[in-house]
Design a protein around this motif. Structure first.
Motif, PDB file in Angstrom:
ATOM      1  N   VAL A  32       0.840  -1.204   0.000  1.00 20.81           N
ATOM      2  CA  VAL A  32       0.000   0.000   0.000  1.00 20.81           C
ATOM      3  C   VAL A  32       0.872   1.249   0.000  1.00 20.81           C
ATOM      4  O   VAL A  32       0.662   2.178  -0.795  1.00 20.81           O
ATOM      5  N   ASN A  33       1.870   1.272   0.876  1.00 22.60           N
ATOM      6  CA  ASN A  33       2.729   2.451   1.000  1.00 22.60           C
ATOM      7  C   ASN A  33       3.500   2.715  -0.293  1.00 22.60           C
ATOM      8  O   ASN A  33       3.619   3.872  -0.727  1.00 22.60           O
ATOM      9  N   ASN A  34       4.045   1.661  -0.892  1.00 21.09           N
ATOM     10  CA  ASN A  34       4.810   1.845  -2.124  1.00 21.09           C
ATOM     11  C   ASN A  34       3.935   2.358  -3.262  1.00 21.09           C
ATOM     12  O   ASN A  34       4.371   3.193  -4.068  1.00 21.09           O
ATOM     13  N   TYR A  35       2.705   1.851  -3.325  1.00 24.64           N
ATOM     14  CA  TYR A  35       1.786   2.329  -4.372  1.00 24.64           C
ATOM     15  C   TYR A  35       1.523   3.819  -4.206  1.00 24.64           C
ATOM     16  O   TYR A  35       1.568   4.591  -5.174  1.00 24.64           O
ATOM     17  N   LEU A  36       1.254   4.244  -2.968  1.00 29.89           N
ATOM     18  CA  LEU A  36       0.950   5.650  -2.720  1.00 29.89           C
ATOM     19  C   LEU A  36       2.176   6.532  -2.936  1.00 29.89           C
ATOM     20  O   LEU A  36       2.061   7.662  -3.416  1.00 29.89           O
ATOM     21  N   SER A  78      -0.396  11.131  -8.596  1.00 27.34           N
ATOM     22  CA  SER A  78      -1.467  12.020  -8.113  1.00 27.34           C
ATOM     23  C   SER A  78      -1.423  12.240  -6.607  1.00 27.34           C
ATOM     24  O   SER A  78      -2.098  13.153  -6.095  1.00 27.34           O
ATOM     25  N   VAL A  79      -0.652  11.420  -5.894  1.00 24.64           N
ATOM     26  CA  VAL A  79      -0.634  11.509  -4.423  1.00 24.64           C
ATOM     27  C   VAL A  79       0.286  12.635  -3.988  1.00 24.64           C
ATOM     28  O   VAL A  79       1.479  12.656  -4.323  1.00 24.64           O
ATOM     29  N   VAL A  80      -0.262  13.581  -3.244  1.00 26.89           N
ATOM     30  CA  VAL A  80       0.513  14.691  -2.703  1.00 26.89           C
ATOM     31  C   VAL A  80       1.153  14.280  -1.378  1.00 26.89           C
ATOM     32  O   VAL A  80       2.330  14.530  -1.127  1.00 26.89           O
ATOM     33  N   SER A  81       0.384  13.628  -0.520  1.00 27.50           N
ATOM     34  CA  SER A  81       0.887  13.165   0.773  1.00 27.50           C
ATOM     35  C   SER A  81      -0.083  12.142   1.343  1.00 27.50           C
ATOM     36  O   SER A  81      -1.243  12.045   0.904  1.00 27.50           O
ATOM     37  N   PHE A  82       0.406  11.354   2.304  1.00 29.77           N
ATOM     38  CA  PHE A  82      -0.466  10.438   3.035  1.00 29.77           C
ATOM     39  C   PHE A  82       0.141  10.169   4.392  1.00 29.77           C
ATOM     40  O   PHE A  82       1.356  10.245   4.579  1.00 29.77           O
TER      41      PHE A  82
END
Length: 213
Positions: A198-202, A207-211
């Protein structure tokens, strides 16, 4: 002057000292905000206020007890803090609350109840920890707060399709728009608790700015 009364009261606060220390050791060992000395002060202080309330002829003991609970509530609120979307300090706050109750029970000479409840607290802190760890392993999910620069739901559809492909269970808890960015809150359960997929995908998604989780 009857010194036996003072000796009895000194014994009461001494017992409160020991009980507060026993609870505080565990919090100190885990480097929690309210540790060894704090729990001693809370238990001894509650016991002392209770003793003084019984000796006062002008103040209702009920008012003293309610004010102790109110004051302890402020202390407990001070150790609760939010980190990302995770709330920490609830166990410490509950311990502060019950430590004050133990001090009050000693002040009212209810030693059997104080001993039983103290034993329960110690068992819950030390003995039941492996049980809690086992439960967390069996049923472990994480909450993710994901901020994306795509507000047209294309990213959301891609991400959920990827989760389904990898056998990741998920549920969208919340979806809002902030400063032209979409903010999603997901509850995610990764296969075999491997959240690296999950972390690597994000981390790699454009499109992911932050998580955070």
């Amino acid at each position: 002057m009857d010194f036996t009364i003072y000796l009895e009261e000194a014994a009461q606060v001494s017992i409160a000292f020991v009980i507060g220390a026993a609870i505080g050791i565990e919090r100190e060992f885990r480097s929690k905000p309210a540790g060894f000395r704090t729990m001693i002060f809370i238990c001894v202080g509650s016991c002392l206020y209770t003793i003084l309330s019984k000796e006062s002829n002008t103040i209702s003991p009920d008012r003293i007890a309610s004010n102790i609970v109110t004051g302890v509530g402020f202390i407990g609120a001070g150790v609760i803090f939010k980190e990302g979307i995770t709330v920490n300090g609830l166990t410490t706050a509950a311990l502060i609350w019950i430590t004050a109750a133990l001090g009050m029970s000693i002040g009212y000479h209810n030693y059997p109840l104080a001993f039983v409840v103290s034993s329960m607290v110690v068992v819950a802190l030390f003995v039941l920890e492996p049980v809690q760890q086992f439960i967390n392993k069996v049923h472990k999910v994480k909450d993710y707060k994901i901020r994306a620069n795509d507000t047209e739901l294309i990213f959301k559809e891609e991400m959920e399709a990827y989760f389904k492909q990898k056998g990741i269970t998920f549920r969208c808890m919340k979806m809002i728009k902030e400063n032209n960015e979409a903010v999603y809150t997901y509850r995610i359960g990764a296969p075999k608790f491997d959240y690296d997929i999950v972390n690597n995908y994000l981390l790699q998604h454009r499109s992911v700015v932050s998580f955070d989780m």
